[in-house]
Design a protein around this motif. Structure first.
Motif, PDB file in Angstrom:
ATOM      1  N   ASP A  84       0.812  -1.219   0.000  1.00  0.00           N
ATOM      2  CA  ASP A  84       0.000   0.000   0.000  1.00  0.00           C
ATOM      3  C   ASP A  84       0.849   1.274   0.000  1.00  0.00           C
ATOM      4  OD1 ASP A  84       0.955   0.180   2.612  1.00  0.00           O
ATOM      5  OD2 ASP A  84      -1.011   0.045   3.556  1.00  0.00           O
ATOM      6  N   GLY A  85       2.181   1.105  -0.006  1.00  0.00           N
ATOM      7  CA  GLY A  85       3.084   2.246  -0.066  1.00  0.00           C
ATOM      8  C   GLY A  85       3.617   2.703   1.282  1.00  0.00           C
ATOM      9  N   LYS A  86       3.140   2.138   2.367  1.00  0.00           N
ATOM     10  CA  LYS A  86       3.661   2.550   3.675  1.00  0.00           C
ATOM     11  C   LYS A  86       5.132   2.159   3.768  1.00  0.00           C
ATOM     12  CE  LYS A  86       2.944   2.523   8.615  1.00  0.00           C
ATOM     13  NZ  LYS A  86       2.036   2.185   9.717  1.00  0.00           N
ATOM     14  N   ILE A  87       5.938   3.117   4.221  1.00  0.00           N
ATOM     15  CA  ILE A  87       7.369   2.893   4.350  1.00  0.00           C
ATOM     16  C   ILE A  87       7.733   2.763   5.819  1.00  0.00           C
ATOM     17  CG2 ILE A  87       9.676   3.834   3.929  1.00  0.00           C
ATOM     18  CD1 ILE A  87       8.512   5.349   1.544  1.00  0.00           C
ATOM     19  N   TRP A  88       8.476   1.701   6.117  1.00  0.00           N
ATOM     20  CA  TRP A  88       9.009   1.446   7.449  1.00  0.00           C
ATOM     21  C   TRP A  88      10.517   1.638   7.390  1.00  0.00           C
ATOM     22  CZ3 TRP A  88       5.940   0.130  11.572  1.00  0.00           C
ATOM     23  CH2 TRP A  88       4.623  -0.225  11.268  1.00  0.00           C
ATOM     24  N   GLN A  89      11.092   2.179   8.451  1.00  0.00           N
ATOM     25  CA  GLN A  89      12.537   2.252   8.555  1.00  0.00           C
ATOM     26  C   GLN A  89      12.975   1.443   9.760  1.00  0.00           C
ATOM     27  OE1 GLN A  89      14.328   6.160   8.455  1.00  0.00           O
ATOM     28  NE2 GLN A  89      16.403   5.313   8.459  1.00  0.00           N
ATOM     29  N   HIS A  90      13.965   0.572   9.536  1.00  0.00           N
ATOM     30  CA  HIS A  90      14.438  -0.331  10.584  1.00  0.00           C
ATOM     31  C   HIS A  90      15.835  -0.004  11.093  1.00  0.00           C
ATOM     32  CE1 HIS A  90      10.982  -2.935  10.060  1.00  0.00           C
ATOM     33  NE2 HIS A  90      11.144  -2.794   8.771  1.00  0.00           N
ATOM     34  N   VAL A  91      16.625   0.698  10.276  1.00  0.00           N
ATOM     35  CA  VAL A  91      18.011   1.003  10.625  1.00  0.00           C
ATOM     36  C   VAL A  91      18.299   2.435  10.168  1.00  0.00           C
ATOM     37  CG1 VAL A  91      20.433   0.386  10.158  1.00  0.00           C
ATOM     38  CG2 VAL A  91      18.712  -1.428  10.349  1.00  0.00           C
ATOM     39  N   PRO A  92      18.972   3.242  10.992  1.00  0.00           N
ATOM     40  CA  PRO A  92      19.343   4.587  10.518  1.00  0.00           C
ATOM     41  C   PRO A  92      20.294   4.459   9.326  1.00  0.00           C
ATOM     42  CG  PRO A  92      20.453   4.087  12.596  1.00  0.00           C
ATOM     43  CD  PRO A  92      19.501   2.963  12.338  1.00  0.00           C
ATOM     44  N   VAL A  93      20.206   5.399   8.401  1.00  0.00           N
ATOM     45  CA  VAL A  93      20.962   5.255   7.157  1.00  0.00           C
ATOM     46  C   VAL A  93      22.480   5.274   7.348  1.00  0.00           C
ATOM     47  CG1 VAL A  93      19.125   6.019   5.618  1.00  0.00           C
ATOM     48  CG2 VAL A  93      20.705   7.711   6.583  1.00  0.00           C
ATOM     49  N   GLN A  94      22.972   5.873   8.409  1.00  0.00           N
ATOM     50  CA  GLN A  94      24.413   5.842   8.615  1.00  0.00           C
ATOM     51  C   GLN A  94      24.871   4.494   9.166  1.00  0.00           C
ATOM     52  OE1 GLN A  94      22.318   7.660  10.400  1.00  0.00           O
ATOM     53  NE2 GLN A  94      22.867   7.619  12.554  1.00  0.00           N
ATOM     54  N   GLY A  95      23.942   3.641   9.608  1.00  0.00           N
ATOM     55  CA  GLY A  95      24.283   2.323  10.112  1.00  0.00           C
ATOM     56  C   GLY A  95      24.359   1.288   9.004  1.00  0.00           C
ATOM     57  N   ARG A  96      24.991   0.165   9.302  1.00  0.00           N
ATOM     58  CA  ARG A  96      25.123  -0.935   8.355  1.00  0.00           C
ATOM     59  C   ARG A  96      24.019  -1.952   8.636  1.00  0.00           C
ATOM     60  NH1 ARG A  96      30.730  -4.078   8.179  1.00  0.00           N
ATOM     61  NH2 ARG A  96      30.269  -4.161  10.399  1.00  0.00           N
ATOM     62  N   ALA A  97      23.024  -1.976   7.759  1.00  0.00           N
ATOM     63  CA  ALA A  97      21.962  -2.987   7.851  1.00  0.00           C
ATOM     64  C   ALA A  97      22.494  -4.306   7.300  1.00  0.00           C
ATOM     65  CB  ALA A  97      20.733  -2.542   7.066  1.00  0.00           C
ATOM     66  N   TRP A  98      21.909  -5.398   7.745  1.00  0.00           N
ATOM     67  CA  TRP A  98      22.369  -6.724   7.335  1.00  0.00           C
ATOM     68  C   TRP A  98      21.403  -7.281   6.295  1.00  0.00           C
ATOM     69  CZ3 TRP A  98      22.953  -8.536  13.084  1.00  0.00           C
ATOM     70  CH2 TRP A  98      23.973  -7.767  13.698  1.00  0.00           C
ATOM     71  N   HIS A  99      21.504  -6.794   5.061  1.00  0.00           N
ATOM     72  CA  HIS A  99      20.555  -7.141   4.005  1.00  0.00           C
ATOM     73  C   HIS A  99      21.177  -7.838   2.807  1.00  0.00           C
ATOM     74  CE1 HIS A  99      21.826  -3.763   1.380  1.00  0.00           C
ATOM     75  NE2 HIS A  99      22.134  -3.202   2.540  1.00  0.00           N
ATOM     76  N   ALA A 100      22.436  -7.604   2.514  1.00  0.00           N
ATOM     77  CA  ALA A 100      23.024  -8.091   1.265  1.00  0.00           C
ATOM     78  C   ALA A 100      23.716  -9.442   1.392  1.00  0.00           C
ATOM     79  CB  ALA A 100      24.017  -7.056   0.721  1.00  0.00           C
ATOM     80  N   GLY A 101      24.208  -9.769   2.575  1.00  0.00           N
ATOM     81  CA  GLY A 101      24.942 -11.017   2.745  1.00  0.00           C
ATOM     82  C   GLY A 101      26.221 -11.018   1.917  1.00  0.00           C
ATOM     83  N   VAL A 102      26.657 -12.211   1.532  1.00  0.00           N
ATOM     84  CA  VAL A 102      27.839 -12.333   0.679  1.00  0.00           C
ATOM     85  C   VAL A 102      27.502 -11.686  -0.652  1.00  0.00           C
ATOM     86  CG1 VAL A 102      29.415 -13.931  -0.460  1.00  0.00           C
ATOM     87  CG2 VAL A 102      28.551 -14.443   1.843  1.00  0.00           C
ATOM     88  N   SER A 103      28.246 -10.642  -1.012  1.00  0.00           N
ATOM     89  CA  SER A 103      27.861  -9.836  -2.163  1.00  0.00           C
ATOM     90  C   SER A 103      29.055  -9.061  -2.700  1.00  0.00           C
ATOM     91  CB  SER A 103      26.760  -8.853  -1.753  1.00  0.00           C
ATOM     92  OG  SER A 103      27.189  -8.061  -0.653  1.00  0.00           O
ATOM     93  N   ALA A 104      28.901  -8.589  -3.940  1.00  0.00           N
ATOM     94  CA  ALA A 104      29.917  -7.735  -4.549  1.00  0.00           C
ATOM     95  C   ALA A 104      29.242  -6.864  -5.607  1.00  0.00           C
ATOM     96  CB  ALA A 104      31.029  -8.556  -5.185  1.00  0.00           C
ATOM     97  N   TRP A 105      29.695  -5.630  -5.712  1.00  0.00           N
ATOM     98  CA  TRP A 105      29.189  -4.690  -6.716  1.00  0.00           C
ATOM     99  C   TRP A 105      30.383  -4.059  -7.414  1.00  0.00           C
ATOM    100  CZ3 TRP A 105      28.735   0.981  -6.519  1.00  0.00           C
ATOM    101  CH2 TRP A 105      27.908   1.499  -7.528  1.00  0.00           C
ATOM    102  N   ARG A 106      30.420  -4.233  -8.720  1.00  0.00           N
ATOM    103  CA  ARG A 106      31.517  -3.693  -9.527  1.00  0.00           C
ATOM    104  C   ARG A 106      32.878  -4.104  -8.966  1.00  0.00           C
ATOM    105  NH1 ARG A 106      28.692   2.198 -10.766  1.00  0.00           N
ATOM    106  NH2 ARG A 106      27.019   1.315 -12.034  1.00  0.00           N
ATOM    107  N   GLY A 107      32.959  -5.370  -8.561  1.00  0.00           N
ATOM    108  CA  GLY A 107      34.205  -5.935  -8.059  1.00  0.00           C
ATOM    109  C   GLY A 107      34.511  -5.642  -6.604  1.00  0.00           C
ATOM    110  N   ARG A 108      33.667  -4.905  -5.954  1.00  0.00           N
ATOM    111  CA  ARG A 108      33.889  -4.539  -4.553  1.00  0.00           C
ATOM    112  C   ARG A 108      33.028  -5.428  -3.654  1.00  0.00           C
ATOM    113  NH1 ARG A 108      32.788   1.436  -2.136  1.00  0.00           N
ATOM    114  NH2 ARG A 108      33.516   1.032  -0.027  1.00  0.00           N
TER     115      ARG A 108
END
Length: 184
Positions: A84-108
């Protein structure tokens, strides 16, 4: 860094549901990427409130058989957008949320160190709701304001940063509907 509508990394237009599943970013890490995900709990059911409880560490593990495989996981995202479009925030943006797991973007590697994670309530079979795209675009604009150095092509799906391991946001996500980022 500050931006209109932000207080200590929390966005004023999001409902707060703080997660215990996050930590500090590495010293010197800058937000350089937005990662889009899709999730529903139980699978393929929407509007249950279970995703928020999962990210908060409050999921009733006995409420559904599927949850047994999630019991040991400690997962969060910065934001979750309901159908329905409601947005929840669980972690402040300066913090590291645990969402990606083992991952890499553009070799990083280790994308959690330098990304914002946004979960959309959805699955691989159903189109996302118009309201979700509307609210996602508002959130992306706010993030670009908060982090002006974020490049316009600094957005990826979970499947792109963890290929073979993750499928989301999936084939139903319409990348052309993004207004503030370009997905190549």
């Amino acid at each position: 860094m500050s931006g209109l509508g932000w207080a200590e990394g929390w966005w004023d237009l999001a409902a707060r549901a703080p997660s215990p599943h996050w930590d500090d970013r590495p010293v010197g890490a800058q937000v350089e990427l937005v990662v889009l995900h899709a999730i529903s709990l139980p699978p393929d059911r929407f509007g249950t409130g279970e995703v928020q409880r999962f990210f908060q560490g409050l999921l009733d593990w006995d409420a559904h058989p599927y949850y047994a495989q999630l019991r040991e996981l400690r997962v969060s995202a910065h934001f979750f957008i309901e159908r329905d479009g409601k947005i929840w925030q669980h972690v402040p943006v300066q913090g590291r949320a645990w969402h990606a797991g083992v991952s890499a973007w553009r070799g990083r590697p280790a994308c959690n160190d330098f990304s914002i994670g946004i979960e959309l309530e959805g699955n691989a079979m159903e189109s996302f709701a118009d309201r979700q795209y509307d609210r996602l675009n508002i959130l992306l604009a706010a993030l670009r304001q908060y982090y002006p150095a974020l490049a316009e092509d600094a957005i990826a799906g979970h499947s792109e940063i963890a290929p073979g391991r993750k499928w989301d946001p999936g084939p139903q996500f319409d990348w052309q509907r993004l207004e503030h980022f370009r997905h190549d």
